[in-house]
Design an enzyme around this catalytic site. Structure first.
Site, PDB file in Angstrom:
ATOM      1  N   CYS A 147       0.852  -1.198   0.000  1.00 35.50           N
ATOM      2  CA  CYS A 147       0.000   0.000   0.000  1.00 35.50           C
ATOM      3  C   CYS A 147       0.883   1.241   0.000  1.00 35.50           C
ATOM      4  O   CYS A 147       1.607   1.498   0.954  1.00 35.50           O
ATOM      5  CB  CYS A 147      -0.905  -0.002   1.238  1.00 35.50           C
ATOM      6  SG  CYS A 147      -1.919   1.459   1.399  1.00 35.50           S
ATOM      7  N   GLU A 185      -4.919  -8.737  -2.076  1.00 38.34           N
ATOM      8  CA  GLU A 185      -5.072  -8.733  -0.617  1.00 38.34           C
ATOM      9  C   GLU A 185      -4.125  -7.701  -0.037  1.00 38.34           C
ATOM     10  O   GLU A 185      -3.086  -7.393  -0.614  1.00 38.34           O
ATOM     11  CB  GLU A 185      -4.842 -10.137  -0.037  1.00 38.34           C
ATOM     12  CG  GLU A 185      -3.489 -10.754  -0.297  1.00 38.34           C
ATOM     13  CD  GLU A 185      -2.412 -10.305   0.673  1.00 38.34           C
ATOM     14  OE1 GLU A 185      -2.762  -9.926   1.812  1.00 38.34           O
ATOM     15  OE2 GLU A 185      -1.241 -10.316   0.292  1.00 38.34           O
ATOM     16  N   ARG A 230      -5.055 -12.708  12.826  1.00 40.01           N
ATOM     17  CA  ARG A 230      -4.553 -11.890  11.717  1.00 40.01           C
ATOM     18  C   ARG A 230      -5.719 -11.487  10.831  1.00 40.01           C
ATOM     19  O   ARG A 230      -6.618 -12.283  10.587  1.00 40.01           O
ATOM     20  CB  ARG A 230      -3.537 -12.690  10.902  1.00 40.01           C
ATOM     21  CG  ARG A 230      -2.707 -11.884   9.921  1.00 40.01           C
ATOM     22  CD  ARG A 230      -1.784 -12.820   9.146  1.00 40.01           C
ATOM     23  NE  ARG A 230      -0.735 -12.096   8.446  1.00 40.01           N
ATOM     24  CZ  ARG A 230       0.467 -11.844   8.938  1.00 40.01           C
ATOM     25  NH1 ARG A 230       0.773 -12.279  10.156  1.00 40.01           N
ATOM     26  NH2 ARG A 230       1.370 -11.194   8.243  1.00 40.01           N
ATOM     27  N   ARG A 232      -6.829  -9.660   7.049  1.00 36.92           N
ATOM     28  CA  ARG A 232      -6.397  -9.223   5.723  1.00 36.92           C
ATOM     29  C   ARG A 232      -7.601  -8.732   4.928  1.00 36.92           C
ATOM     30  O   ARG A 232      -8.689  -9.311   5.008  1.00 36.92           O
ATOM     31  CB  ARG A 232      -5.721 -10.356   4.947  1.00 36.92           C
ATOM     32  CG  ARG A 232      -4.501 -10.944   5.605  1.00 36.92           C
ATOM     33  CD  ARG A 232      -3.389  -9.954   5.793  1.00 36.92           C
ATOM     34  NE  ARG A 232      -2.759  -9.532   4.542  1.00 36.92           N
ATOM     35  CZ  ARG A 232      -1.685  -8.764   4.485  1.00 36.92           C
ATOM     36  NH1 ARG A 232      -1.133  -8.304   5.598  1.00 36.92           N
ATOM     37  NH2 ARG A 232      -1.172  -8.416   3.307  1.00 36.92           N
TER      38      ARG A 232
END
Length: 432
Positions: A147, A185, A230, A232
Site C-alpha cells: 500500500c 489482498e 490476523r 487481511r
C-alpha cells in the site's frame, strides 16, 4: 465436532470483542458465564451465544461442503508480490496451477524455487516484467501489492495517475493478461489509508480496467483454520463480460477457533508436534523479566518495579501497549505475527518457555506445512513468514474462487452472447 462449552477467550474471538467487554457483560448481566460441569471453570454454553450472528455463522458453517469443491479443470494463475508462497500454496491446495510468480526479494524467490522447482519464479522488479505473453491464457491474477500513498493534487486518480506505484504495476499486469478474475489482498489499514482515498482510487482503477469489484471484505484468519488473530483485506474483481452471470461467495468459517496448542502440538492441524528449529534468543536480563509474565499476560502482569525497568519512559505514557512483554497462551490463538518475534513493541513469547518463537513455530502459526523450507539468514526467514498470507486462509478463499471459476466454466458462450448482453444491461463500461 462443534463443542458444547466455550472459554471466555474463545467467545471473545468468536464474537470479535475483547475479554474486557465480556467481563462488563458479566457484571451487567448481558452475558453471564456458568460453571463447567466437569472442571468448574467459568465457561459459556453454546446455547448462550447462539443468538449472536457471528456464532450462528460459525455453528452453521458449510466448511466441509466447500472443502469438497473440485476444479473442473486446472485453472491457471499468475501471482505478483508472491513473497514466500503463503497465498500461492493455499491457491495450489485449492486447485490452481501457478504459471508465473513474481517477487523482488531474493531470499523469498529462493524459498519458492527450492520448494517448488517447477514453478516459474521471475525474480526482480515488477516494472521490468512483461506479462503480454499470458494474454487470455490465465484464469486469475493475484497479488498483495504494498500500500503506497498516492498524490491527489488536482487528479482523478485513474489508471494513468497511479503510475509510479506498485498498484499501477498490478493494474498493468491485469490489462496485459486479461484474466477472468483478479484477487488482491492487503492490510486492514488500507480501508482508512489517506481517509479512504487510497482505496477509492484503487476501486476506480479496477472499474476503469474492466472489472466489477465484489464488496471488499476483511477476513479474520482465526475463522479459517488459522491459529492466529490476523486480518487481511481482500478485493475480488470479476471481468465485466462475465460478472452479470456469476456470483462470488465468500468462504464459510471453520467450525471452531484454532489455538497455539493446535499450532504447536499434534492434533487436528498437524500430525506431529512442531519440529525443532533455529530461533532468536533474548538477552539474559530480558529473559529474567519475561519469566515473570504468565500465559496470555503482558507487561502489566509484572511487579511494578519490573514494569518500570522494562518499559522505561513508556511506563508513564498512555495506551495499553498490550504487545509489550507479551506471552502467548496455549488455549488462545497467537496474536498477529510480525517480521521479528523478539521486537519489544510486538513481543511473541512462547507460552511456556521464556524465548521467542522459532522459525518452525512461526511457520505453523501461519499454517505452512513442516516440509516448506525457508531460505536465507534467520532474520530473512522470520520476515518471509511474518509477511505471508496464512496458507489456510488462502486455501479457504481459493476454494471460493474455484467455485466461481467453475460457474464461469459452465457458461455456454455459444448460446449466451456475453458482450452484447452486458451492453444491453449497461453493465459493461470497458473490457480489456
Amino acid at each position: 465436532m462443534i463443542p458444547d462449552y466455550y472459554s471466555i477467550a474463545q467467545v471473545a474471538d468468536i464474537l470479535s470483542i475483547s475479554k474486557e467487554t465480556l467481563r462488563r457483560w458479566d457484571s451487567n448481566g448481558t452475558l453471564v458465564p456458568q460453571r463447567h460441569p466437569d472442571n468448574n471453570y467459568r465457561v459459556y454454553h453454546r446455547s448462550q451465544i447462539e443468538r449472536f450472528e457471528q456464532a450462528q455463522v460459525l455453528f452453521n458453517s458449510k466448511w466441509d461442503d466447500e472443502a469438497s469443491i473440485e476444479a473442473m479443470r486446472k485453472y491457471k494463475l499468475v501471482e505478483l508480490f508472491a513473497g514466500a508462497g503463503g497465498l500461492a500454496l493455499g491457491m495450489e491446495k485449492a486447485g490452481f496451477e501457478s504459471v508465473l510468480l513474481n517477487e523482488f526479494d531474493k531470499h523469498a524467490c529462493n524459498t519458492l524455487r527450492n520448494n517448488r522447482p517447477k514453478w516459474n519464479v521471475v525474480e526482480g522488479d515488477i516494472t521490468n516484467v512483461d506479462f503480454t505473453e499470458y494474454k487470455d491464457k490465465i484464469d486469475i491474477l493475484s497479488g498483495g501489492f504494498p500500500c503506497q500513498a498516492f498524490s491527489y493534487a488536482g487528479k482523478k486518480l485513474g489508471f494513468e495517475d497511479t503510475r509510479g506505484t506498485l498498484f499501477f504495476e498490478f493494474a498493468r499486469a491485469v490489462k496485459e493478461t486479461n484474466p477472468k478474475v483478479i484477487i488482491a489482498e492487503n492490510v486492514r489499514g488500507l480501508l482508512k489509508h489517506e481517509n479512504g482515498k487510497t482505496l477509492e482510487s484503487i476501486i476506480n482503477v479496477i472499474d476503469e480496467i474492466g472489472y466489477e469489484l465484489v464488496d471488499p471484505r476483511v477476513l479474520k484468519a482465526v475463522f479459517y483454520q488459522v491459529p492466529q488473530k490476523r486480518e487481511r483485506l481482500f478485493l475480488i474483481g470479476i471481468r465485466k463480460d462475465l460478472a452479470p452471470f456469476v456470483k462470488f461467495n465468500w468462504p464459510s468459517p471453520f467450525t471452531r477457533i484454532m489455538t497455539m496448542r493446535d499450532a504447536l502440538k499434534k492434533g487436528d492441524l498437524f500430525d506431529t508436534d512442531v519440529p525443532k528449529s533455529a530461533g532468536q534468543t533474548y538477552p539474559q536480563r530480558k529473559a529474567e523479566i519475561l519469566s515473570n509474565v504468565p500465559q496470555g499476560g503482558y507487561w502489566r502482569d509484572l511487579p511494578d518495579d519490573l514494569q518500570r525497568e522494562y518499559m522505561k519512559k513508556s511506563y508513564f505514557l498512555g495506551g495499553g501497549k498490550t504487545g509489550m512483554a507479551r506471552r502467548l497462551s496455549w488455549d488462545e490463538p497467537s496474536l498477529t505475527l510480525t517480521c521479528a518475534p523478539a521486537q519489544k513493541q510486538t513481543e511473541r513469547c512462547h507460552p511456556e518457555e521464556t524465548r521467542p518463537l522459532t522459525v518452525r513455530e512461526y511457520a505453523r502459526i501461519q499454517t505452512f506445512p513442516d516440509d516448506w523450507m525457508f531460505s536465507g539468514p534467520l532474520t530473512a526467514q522470520y520476515k518471509q513468514i511474518g509477511n505471508a498470507v496464512p496458507v489456510n486462509l488462502a486455501y479457504a478463499v481459493g476454494r471460493s474462487l474455484i467455485n466461481l471459476l467453475n460457474d464461469i466454466e459452465k457458461l455456454d458462450r455459444s448460446s449466451v452472447p456475453l458482450k452484447r448482453e452486458c451492453k444491453k444491461n449497461e453493465q459493461m463500461a470497458f473490457v480489456v
